[in-house]
Write a protein that holds these residues in place. Structure first.
Motif, PDB file in Angstrom:
ATOM      1  N   ILE A 163       0.964  -1.026  -0.119  1.00 23.71           N
ATOM      2  CA  ILE A 163       0.037  -0.044  -0.037  1.00 23.71           C
ATOM      3  C   ILE A 163       0.731   1.376  -0.054  1.00 23.71           C
ATOM      4  O   ILE A 163       0.776   2.173  -0.874  1.00 23.71           O
ATOM      5  CB  ILE A 163      -0.783   0.007   1.266  1.00 23.71           C
ATOM      6  N   GLY A 164       1.953   1.235   0.684  1.00 26.10           N
ATOM      7  CA  GLY A 164       2.725   2.250   0.789  1.00 26.10           C
ATOM      8  C   GLY A 164       3.399   2.827  -0.421  1.00 26.10           C
ATOM      9  O   GLY A 164       3.638   3.945  -0.933  1.00 26.10           O
ATOM     10  N   TRP A 165       4.050   1.836  -1.279  1.00 26.51           N
ATOM     11  CA  TRP A 165       4.618   2.046  -2.509  1.00 26.51           C
ATOM     12  C   TRP A 165       3.484   2.377  -3.497  1.00 26.51           C
ATOM     13  O   TRP A 165       3.716   3.314  -4.524  1.00 26.51           O
ATOM     14  CB  TRP A 165       5.308   0.616  -3.032  1.00 26.51           C
ATOM     15  N   GLY A 166       2.213   1.858  -3.426  1.00 24.45           N
ATOM     16  CA  GLY A 166       1.316   2.096  -4.306  1.00 24.45           C
ATOM     17  C   GLY A 166       0.962   3.727  -4.148  1.00 24.45           C
ATOM     18  O   GLY A 166       0.803   4.453  -5.091  1.00 24.45           O
ATOM     19  N   ALA A 167       0.898   4.106  -2.905  1.00 28.98           N
ATOM     20  CA  ALA A 167       0.537   5.320  -2.517  1.00 28.98           C
ATOM     21  C   ALA A 167       1.360   6.631  -3.012  1.00 28.98           C
ATOM     22  O   ALA A 167       1.450   7.348  -3.427  1.00 28.98           O
ATOM     23  CB  ALA A 167       0.311   5.692  -0.893  1.00 28.98           C
ATOM     24  N   LEU A 168       2.813   5.858  -2.945  1.00 28.60           N
ATOM     25  CA  LEU A 168       3.833   6.902  -3.406  1.00 28.60           C
ATOM     26  C   LEU A 168       3.885   6.664  -5.021  1.00 28.60           C
ATOM     27  O   LEU A 168       4.166   8.138  -5.369  1.00 28.60           O
ATOM     28  CB  LEU A 168       5.207   6.275  -2.896  1.00 28.60           C
ATOM     29  N   VAL A 169       3.469   6.126  -5.689  1.00 28.15           N
ATOM     30  CA  VAL A 169       3.458   6.076  -7.271  1.00 28.15           C
ATOM     31  C   VAL A 169       2.361   6.985  -7.480  1.00 28.15           C
ATOM     32  O   VAL A 169       2.606   7.880  -8.380  1.00 28.15           O
ATOM     33  CB  VAL A 169       3.024   4.541  -7.676  1.00 28.15           C
ATOM     34  N   LEU A 170       1.283   6.991  -6.714  1.00 24.68           N
ATOM     35  CA  LEU A 170       0.340   8.058  -7.097  1.00 24.68           C
ATOM     36  C   LEU A 170       0.571   9.596  -6.600  1.00 24.68           C
ATOM     37  O   LEU A 170       0.296  10.511  -7.427  1.00 24.68           O
ATOM     38  CB  LEU A 170      -1.037   7.747  -6.282  1.00 24.68           C
ATOM     39  N   LYS A 171       1.062   9.589  -5.697  1.00 22.21           N
ATOM     40  CA  LYS A 171       1.739  10.900  -5.172  1.00 22.21           C
ATOM     41  C   LYS A 171       2.653  11.285  -5.964  1.00 22.21           C
ATOM     42  O   LYS A 171       2.588  12.570  -6.527  1.00 22.21           O
ATOM     43  CB  LYS A 171       2.588  10.505  -3.721  1.00 22.21           C
ATOM     44  N   TRP A 172       3.550  10.740  -6.693  1.00 24.43           N
ATOM     45  CA  TRP A 172       4.745  11.091  -7.470  1.00 24.43           C
ATOM     46  C   TRP A 172       4.212  11.559  -8.725  1.00 24.43           C
ATOM     47  O   TRP A 172       4.429  12.676  -9.153  1.00 24.43           O
ATOM     48  CB  TRP A 172       5.684   9.853  -7.741  1.00 24.43           C
ATOM     49  N   ASN A 173       3.016  10.674  -9.363  1.00 30.22           N
ATOM     50  CA  ASN A 173       2.663  11.039 -10.570  1.00 30.22           C
ATOM     51  C   ASN A 173       1.813  12.491 -10.345  1.00 30.22           C
ATOM     52  O   ASN A 173       1.541  13.140 -11.164  1.00 30.22           O
ATOM     53  CB  ASN A 173       1.668   9.959 -11.019  1.00 30.22           C
ATOM     54  N   GLN A 174       0.976  12.639  -9.116  1.00 23.06           N
ATOM     55  CA  GLN A 174       0.014  13.708  -8.944  1.00 23.06           C
ATOM     56  C   GLN A 174       0.990  15.216  -8.729  1.00 23.06           C
ATOM     57  O   GLN A 174       0.680  16.063  -9.513  1.00 23.06           O
ATOM     58  CB  GLN A 174      -0.625  13.570  -7.681  1.00 23.06           C
ATOM     59  N   LYS A 175       2.296  14.695  -8.091  1.00 21.21           N
ATOM     60  CA  LYS A 175       2.986  15.853  -8.072  1.00 21.21           C
ATOM     61  C   LYS A 175       3.687  16.270  -9.519  1.00 21.21           C
ATOM     62  O   LYS A 175       3.749  17.729  -9.824  1.00 21.21           O
ATOM     63  CB  LYS A 175       4.402  15.626  -7.325  1.00 21.21           C
ATOM     64  N   LYS A 176       4.164  15.310 -10.335  1.00 18.30           N
ATOM     65  CA  LYS A 176       4.589  15.712 -11.629  1.00 18.30           C
ATOM     66  C   LYS A 176       3.576  16.163 -12.434  1.00 18.30           C
ATOM     67  O   LYS A 176       3.836  17.252 -13.230  1.00 18.30           O
ATOM     68  CB  LYS A 176       5.099  14.209 -12.139  1.00 18.30           C
ATOM     69  N   ASP A 177       2.469  15.708 -12.497  1.00 18.00           N
ATOM     70  CA  ASP A 177       1.440  16.298 -13.310  1.00 18.00           C
ATOM     71  C   ASP A 177       0.896  17.647 -12.814  1.00 18.00           C
ATOM     72  O   ASP A 177       0.536  18.691 -13.791  1.00 18.00           O
ATOM     73  CB  ASP A 177       0.199  15.496 -13.195  1.00 18.00           C
ATOM     74  N   ASN A 178       1.237  17.963 -11.663  1.00 12.31           N
ATOM     75  CA  ASN A 178       0.933  19.589 -11.166  1.00 12.31           C
ATOM     76  C   ASN A 178       2.450  20.327 -11.164  1.00 12.31           C
ATOM     77  O   ASN A 178       2.503  21.525 -10.929  1.00 12.31           O
ATOM     78  CB  ASN A 178       0.641  19.597  -9.881  1.00 12.31           C
ATOM     79  N   ASN A 179       3.489  19.819 -11.755  1.00 12.06           N
ATOM     80  CA  ASN A 179       4.721  20.555 -12.104  1.00 12.06           C
ATOM     81  C   ASN A 179       5.264  20.916 -10.506  1.00 12.06           C
ATOM     82  O   ASN A 179       5.848  21.964 -10.715  1.00 12.06           O
ATOM     83  CB  ASN A 179       4.428  21.676 -13.148  1.00 12.06           C
ATOM     84  N   GLU A 180       5.073  20.063  -9.590  1.00  9.70           N
ATOM     85  CA  GLU A 180       5.733  20.231  -8.528  1.00  9.70           C
ATOM     86  C   GLU A 180       6.994  19.236  -8.416  1.00  9.70           C
ATOM     87  O   GLU A 180       6.832  18.377  -8.991  1.00  9.70           O
ATOM     88  CB  GLU A 180       4.760  19.727  -7.421  1.00  9.70           C
ATOM     89  N   SER A 181       7.959  19.654  -7.447  1.00 10.35           N
ATOM     90  CA  SER A 181       9.061  18.637  -7.439  1.00 10.35           C
ATOM     91  C   SER A 181       8.760  17.474  -6.604  1.00 10.35           C
ATOM     92  O   SER A 181       7.704  17.600  -5.776  1.00 10.35           O
ATOM     93  CB  SER A 181      10.201  19.388  -6.655  1.00 10.35           C
ATOM     94  N   VAL A 182       9.301  16.619  -6.801  1.00 14.07           N
ATOM     95  CA  VAL A 182       9.011  15.070  -6.149  1.00 14.07           C
ATOM     96  C   VAL A 182      10.167  14.736  -5.464  1.00 14.07           C
ATOM     97  O   VAL A 182      11.246  15.017  -5.766  1.00 14.07           O
ATOM     98  CB  VAL A 182       8.640  14.157  -7.188  1.00 14.07           C
ATOM     99  N   ASP A 183      10.264  14.436  -4.140  1.00  8.84           N
ATOM    100  CA  ASP A 183      11.350  13.910  -3.456  1.00  8.84           C
ATOM    101  C   ASP A 183      11.153  12.411  -3.513  1.00  8.84           C
ATOM    102  O   ASP A 183      10.211  11.788  -2.986  1.00  8.84           O
ATOM    103  CB  ASP A 183      11.099  14.290  -1.895  1.00  8.84           C
ATOM    104  N   PHE A 184      12.215  11.879  -4.512  1.00  5.17           N
ATOM    105  CA  PHE A 184      12.043  10.282  -4.561  1.00  5.17           C
ATOM    106  C   PHE A 184      13.207   9.624  -3.505  1.00  5.17           C
ATOM    107  O   PHE A 184      14.329  10.424  -3.250  1.00  5.17           O
ATOM    108  CB  PHE A 184      12.758   9.871  -5.872  1.00  5.17           C
ATOM    109  N   PRO A 185      12.794   8.604  -2.830  1.00  4.22           N
ATOM    110  CA  PRO A 185      11.475   7.854  -3.076  1.00  4.22           C
ATOM    111  C   PRO A 185      10.309   8.618  -2.191  1.00  4.22           C
ATOM    112  O   PRO A 185       9.303   8.400  -2.586  1.00  4.22           O
ATOM    113  CB  PRO A 185      12.023   6.391  -2.548  1.00  4.22           C
ATOM    114  N   GLU A 186      10.764   9.338  -1.113  1.00  6.24           N
ATOM    115  CA  GLU A 186       9.677   9.938  -0.331  1.00  6.24           C
ATOM    116  C   GLU A 186      10.681  10.970   0.640  1.00  6.24           C
ATOM    117  O   GLU A 186      11.839  10.932   0.718  1.00  6.24           O
ATOM    118  CB  GLU A 186       9.223   8.935   0.569  1.00  6.24           C
ATOM    119  N   THR A 187       9.885  11.967   0.888  1.00  8.25           N
ATOM    120  CA  THR A 187      10.310  13.042   1.521  1.00  8.25           C
ATOM    121  C   THR A 187      11.068  12.428   2.858  1.00  8.25           C
ATOM    122  O   THR A 187      10.440  11.758   3.651  1.00  8.25           O
ATOM    123  CB  THR A 187       9.437  14.080   1.789  1.00  8.25           C
TER     124      THR A 187
END
Length: 169
Positions: free
Chosen positions: A57-81
């Protein structure tokens, strides 16, 4: 199963591997799901079935978060902040803690929701967006999704089968 190279193969890989995982989960008695007996995500660590679901679930949530941030032209902290790629064991522990209050049924439902959301995300993307442009460093979005969905689902299925065999379930 071969590594997906296009949108349809990615969708199929997720569906096939997730359905295999769901089948294995369906025969596990709820009273065994909190016992920490599976090989953990950090060397020498043990985890429960519920921890394993929390991890997915955690990794799935990160995939969705990464994509949403990228789609909004926001910076993404990989793998997580607050986490680096060499701290994935520590990130796994965070996922276990994030979902420790949830029971087995709730975790399975939550994972179903995340899988549906990821499949919906894939449906909204073109093959070009998924596989023909680098999305994170040298990786395409499709490959990043696969790394964090279909591959871990297959790994989790193998872990559960091994555990069930030991437990004679």
């Amino acid at each position: 199963m071969a590594i997906p190279t296009n949108k349809e193969e990615l969708r199929q890989a997720i569906e096939i591997n997730y359905n295999k995982l769901k089948k294995e989960l369906s025969s596990i008695p709820q009273e065994l799901t909190r016992i920490q007996e599976l090989e953990g995500h950090a060397k020498g660590a043990k985890m429960s079935i519920n921890n394993l679901l929390a991890y997915l679930i955690g990794w799935g949530a990160l995939v969705l978060k990464w994509n949403q941030k990228k789609d909004n032209n926001e910076s993404v902290d990989f793998p997580e902040t607050g986490y680096k790629w060499n701290e994935l064991g520590r990130l796994a522990q965070k996922f276990y803690e994030d979902y420790q209050a949830d029971d087995f049924t709730t975790l399975k439902q939550n994972l179903d929701i995340h899988v549906d959301q990821i499949l919906s995300l894939i449906a909204t993307k073109s093959n070009q967006e998924l596989y023909e442009i680098n999305w994170y460093e040298n990786w395409t979005l499709g490959r990043m999704i696969q790394f964090n969905t279909s591959s871990p689902y297959a790994n989790a299925t193998g872990r559960i089968r091994k555990w069930k065999k030991q437990k004679e379930i």
